[in-house]
Design an enzyme around this catalytic site. Structure first.
Site, PDB file in Angstrom:
ATOM      1  N   HIS A   8     -45.320   2.949 -29.600  1.00  0.00           N
ATOM      2  CA  HIS A   8     -45.317   2.765 -28.149  1.00  0.00           C
ATOM      3  C   HIS A   8     -46.308   1.736 -27.637  1.00  0.00           C
ATOM      4  CE1 HIS A   8     -48.823   5.446 -28.276  1.00  0.00           C
ATOM      5  NE2 HIS A   8     -49.137   4.932 -27.100  1.00  0.00           N
TER       6      HIS A   8
HETATM    7  C1  UD1 Z   1     -49.976   4.801 -21.719  1.00  0.00           C
HETATM    8  C2  UD1 Z   1     -51.383   4.300 -22.003  1.00  0.00           C
HETATM    9  C3  UD1 Z   1     -51.629   4.275 -23.500  1.00  0.00           C
HETATM   10  C4  UD1 Z   1     -51.321   5.609 -24.128  1.00  0.00           C
HETATM   11  C5  UD1 Z   1     -49.923   6.083 -23.732  1.00  0.00           C
HETATM   12  C6  UD1 Z   1     -49.722   7.471 -24.216  1.00  0.00           C
HETATM   13  C7  UD1 Z   1     -52.210   2.677 -20.370  1.00  0.00           C
HETATM   14  C8  UD1 Z   1     -52.504   1.260 -20.115  1.00  0.00           C
HETATM   15  N1  UD1 Z   1     -51.567   2.946 -21.503  1.00  0.00           N
HETATM   16  O1  UD1 Z   1     -49.078   3.858 -22.269  1.00  0.00           O
HETATM   17  O2  UD1 Z   1     -52.988   3.984 -23.735  1.00  0.00           O
HETATM   18  O3  UD1 Z   1     -51.382   5.467 -25.522  1.00  0.00           O
HETATM   19  O4  UD1 Z   1     -49.804   6.071 -22.302  1.00  0.00           O
HETATM   20  O5  UD1 Z   1     -48.390   7.803 -24.356  1.00  0.00           O
HETATM   21  O6  UD1 Z   1     -52.539   3.522 -19.565  1.00  0.00           O
HETATM   22  N2  UD1 Z   1     -42.123   5.737 -18.889  1.00  0.00           N
HETATM   23  C9  UD1 Z   1     -41.077   6.560 -18.618  1.00  0.00           C
HETATM   24  N3  UD1 Z   1     -41.351   7.868 -18.350  1.00  0.00           N
HETATM   25  C10 UD1 Z   1     -42.606   8.378 -18.328  1.00  0.00           C
HETATM   26  C11 UD1 Z   1     -43.665   7.503 -18.592  1.00  0.00           C
HETATM   27  C12 UD1 Z   1     -43.413   6.190 -18.870  1.00  0.00           C
HETATM   28  O7  UD1 Z   1     -39.921   6.161 -18.635  1.00  0.00           O
HETATM   29  O8  UD1 Z   1     -42.779   9.578 -18.082  1.00  0.00           O
HETATM   30  C13 UD1 Z   1     -41.825   4.322 -19.228  1.00  0.00           C
HETATM   31  C14 UD1 Z   1     -41.764   3.409 -18.001  1.00  0.00           C
HETATM   32  O9  UD1 Z   1     -40.791   2.462 -18.243  1.00  0.00           O
HETATM   33  C15 UD1 Z   1     -43.132   2.739 -18.039  1.00  0.00           C
HETATM   34  C16 UD1 Z   1     -43.417   2.650 -19.521  1.00  0.00           C
HETATM   35  O10 UD1 Z   1     -42.845   3.815 -20.074  1.00  0.00           O
HETATM   36  O11 UD1 Z   1     -43.138   1.489 -17.418  1.00  0.00           O
HETATM   37  C17 UD1 Z   1     -44.884   2.569 -19.858  1.00  0.00           C
HETATM   38  O12 UD1 Z   1     -45.594   3.662 -19.284  1.00  0.00           O
HETATM   39  P1  UD1 Z   1     -47.173   3.520 -18.969  1.00  0.00           P
HETATM   40  O13 UD1 Z   1     -47.704   4.814 -18.538  1.00  0.00           O
HETATM   41  O14 UD1 Z   1     -47.413   2.359 -18.090  1.00  0.00           O
HETATM   42  O15 UD1 Z   1     -47.782   3.116 -20.353  1.00  0.00           O
HETATM   43  P2  UD1 Z   1     -47.591   3.775 -21.787  1.00  0.00           P
HETATM   44  O16 UD1 Z   1     -46.945   2.791 -22.671  1.00  0.00           O
HETATM   45  O17 UD1 Z   1     -46.978   5.111 -21.652  1.00  0.00           O
HETATM   46  N1  UDP Z   2     -47.144  13.605 -29.328  1.00  0.00           N
HETATM   47  C1  UDP Z   2     -46.270  14.624 -28.958  1.00  0.00           C
HETATM   48  N2  UDP Z   2     -44.934  14.362 -28.959  1.00  0.00           N
HETATM   49  C2  UDP Z   2     -44.430  13.164 -29.338  1.00  0.00           C
HETATM   50  C3  UDP Z   2     -45.335  12.137 -29.717  1.00  0.00           C
HETATM   51  C4  UDP Z   2     -46.698  12.393 -29.679  1.00  0.00           C
HETATM   52  O1  UDP Z   2     -46.698  15.733 -28.637  1.00  0.00           O
HETATM   53  O2  UDP Z   2     -43.203  13.010 -29.322  1.00  0.00           O
HETATM   54  C5  UDP Z   2     -48.583  13.892 -29.321  1.00  0.00           C
HETATM   55  C6  UDP Z   2     -49.285  13.594 -30.611  1.00  0.00           C
HETATM   56  O3  UDP Z   2     -49.160  14.662 -31.521  1.00  0.00           O
HETATM   57  C7  UDP Z   2     -50.702  13.367 -30.139  1.00  0.00           C
HETATM   58  C8  UDP Z   2     -50.520  12.716 -28.788  1.00  0.00           C
HETATM   59  O4  UDP Z   2     -49.191  13.038 -28.378  1.00  0.00           O
HETATM   60  O5  UDP Z   2     -51.371  14.600 -29.955  1.00  0.00           O
HETATM   61  C9  UDP Z   2     -50.665  11.231 -28.892  1.00  0.00           C
HETATM   62  O6  UDP Z   2     -50.220  10.632 -27.714  1.00  0.00           O
HETATM   63  P1  UDP Z   2     -49.666   9.161 -27.657  1.00  0.00           P
HETATM   64  O7  UDP Z   2     -49.258   8.699 -28.994  1.00  0.00           O
HETATM   65  O8  UDP Z   2     -48.671   9.137 -26.568  1.00  0.00           O
HETATM   66  O9  UDP Z   2     -50.919   8.362 -27.100  1.00  0.00           O
HETATM   67  P2  UDP Z   2     -52.235   7.757 -27.794  1.00  0.00           P
HETATM   68  O10 UDP Z   2     -52.890   8.808 -28.595  1.00  0.00           O
HETATM   69  O11 UDP Z   2     -51.819   6.576 -28.587  1.00  0.00           O
HETATM   70  O12 UDP Z   2     -53.033   7.313 -26.626  1.00  0.00           O
END
Ligand code: UD1
Ligand code: UDP
Length: 381
Positions: free
Chosen positions: A222
């Protein structure tokens, strides 16, 4: 209630980090703990599922900010978190990790002169424009209590001039904030609790996804650096699809990645990869524990692989969780097709990491220590 504490959360890993802390704050009768959800993540499987999974009540406040470009999303959060803080007047704000929610929570609080506790402080990738690096550098700079998960994080902060390390609450008397407190990693707390509780569900969950113990690999992708770069994403998916003919790769796909693949018409059927929806924490942990290898660009997942002693191939050039690599549990392969495949082959041939090192992120009691420190800090102020 004597003390008002607000936790600002908004993204998947923050709901997971919140769970053990929530239970600890509940033990103190003089604490009123308010959960503010920014709404950065909002899909059921990215948000509500975790509150259900951990039996947490719905957040007290949900700002429903949603997605957007970083400056707009973060700006909107600062504005609306600030408005709530002005009204509630908490004694301290707790922020978690390194998302835009973390940054917004820090800026809104400091502008109102409210103390900040940052959980998972001191992590650095040293990649200046990585969104998470920006967020954690600023959050650390603005925080009063910096809860670090490892010795390395202490060193990182010291290099930036944040060096008042205290071992216990007596340290408050001996100098002014910011304080750096080593407490271990909160995610280890929740992993240990949930592992105990899900023992009986393992067979059912593996059955649900038609998997056998060690008969599959688990992958997550992601990170912006991988998803927003077409070549990187192609390389990663290409590698996962040709890892091995008899090893299924299960990919619970983050909505960011599925959105990008869908838009460009690349959300196709793969030979080896099975794409599924994001999982609840319990299901994710069961799949991690039973997988033969984990491929990921997630921060949290690298650590979970480490604690579960499952070989991890990290599809990034650098990691903040350097201890996982140093101990031999984690191999950095970038978004390089050949490197990803050869890293996996290496783990299949020989996987003898240094098991003594699994204690580098503490014992799984971080939440107990953090909650106590925060309360002691509020009593002392
Ligand atoms: C964010 C965090 C990242 C973290 C991740 C955990 C920032 C800059 N990044 O990244 O550090 O590792 O969360 O998962 O804060 N979207 C949906 N549904 C949702 C959420 C997101 O469709 O419920 C889609 C949207 O298209 C959105 C994209 O995902 O634009 C990115 O979501 P965003 O929260 O901006 O960043 P993440 O990639 O999730
Ligand atoms: N995780 C989860 N379901 C998923 C993918 C990840 O519960 O389908 C959990 C994972 O086990 C970990 C946390 O989400 O505890 C990590 O989150 P993510 O990878 O979204 O963000 P990051 O740690 O990179 O910020």
């Amino acid at each position: 209630m004597k003390y008002k504490i607000i936790s600002v959360v908004g993204a998947r890993p923050q709901f997971i980090k919140l769970a053990p802390i929530y239970k600890e704050f509940e033990k103190y009768k003089d604490i009123r703990h308010i959960v503010l959800h920014t709404g950065q993540h909002y899909d059921f499987l990215m948000s509500d599922v975790f509150f259900k999974n951990f039996n947490l009540p719905k957040p007290d406040i949900n700002l429903n900010i949603g997605s957007g470009s970083h400056h707009i999303q973060t700006g909107e959060m600062i504005k609306r978190i600030g408005t709530k803080l002005e009204r509630i007047k908490p004694d301290i704000v707790v922020i978690y990790g390194d998302t835009n929610t973390t940054l917004a929570g820090a800026i809104a609080s400091v502008k109102l002169k409210i103390p900040i506790a940052h959980i998972e402080a001191g992590l650095r990738s040293f990649i200046k424009y990585m969104p998470e690096e920006i967020n954690r550098v600023v959050a650390d700079r603005l925080s009063d209590l910096l809860f670090v998960p490892s010795k390395n994080a202490i060193v990182n902060l010291a290099k930036e001039g944040i060096s008042n390390v205290i071992a216990n609450s007596d340290g408050f008397k001996r100098g002014n904030p910011p304080y750096v407190i080593e407490c271990g990693d909160l995610m280890y707390d929740i992993l240990k609790i949930v592992l105990k509780n899900v023992k009986d569900d393992e067979r059912d969950i593996l059955g649900k996804y038609n998997l056998e113990r060690r008969g599959f690999a688990l992958a997550t992708v992601h990170r912006a650096e991988n998803t927003d770069n077409e070549e990187n994403l192609e390389n990663i998916l290409g590698a996962l699809d040709e890892i091995s003919e008899d090893l299924k790769v299960i990919l619970p796909l983050h909505p960011r990645t599925s959105g990008i693949l869908r838009k460009s018409g690349r959300l196709k059927k793969f030979r080896n990869i099975t794409i599924i929806n994001p999982l609840s924490y319990n299901e994710m942990l069961i799949l991690e524990k039973n997988s033969r290898a984990i491929f990921t660009d997630s921060g949290g997942v690298q650590k979970e692989a480490f604690w579960l002693k499952v070989p991890c191939i990290t599809m990034r050039d650098k990691t903040e969780w350097v201890e996982t690599v140093e101990s031999g549990f984690n191999i950095l392969a970038g978004a390089d097709r050949k490197k990803i495949i050869s890293a996996f082959k290496k783990t299949e041939k020989r996987f003898e990491p240094d098991s003594d090192k699994t204690g580098v992120y503490g014992k799984g009691d971080a939440s107990v220590r953090i909650a106590k420190f925060i309360r002691d800090f509020l009593r002392w102020r």
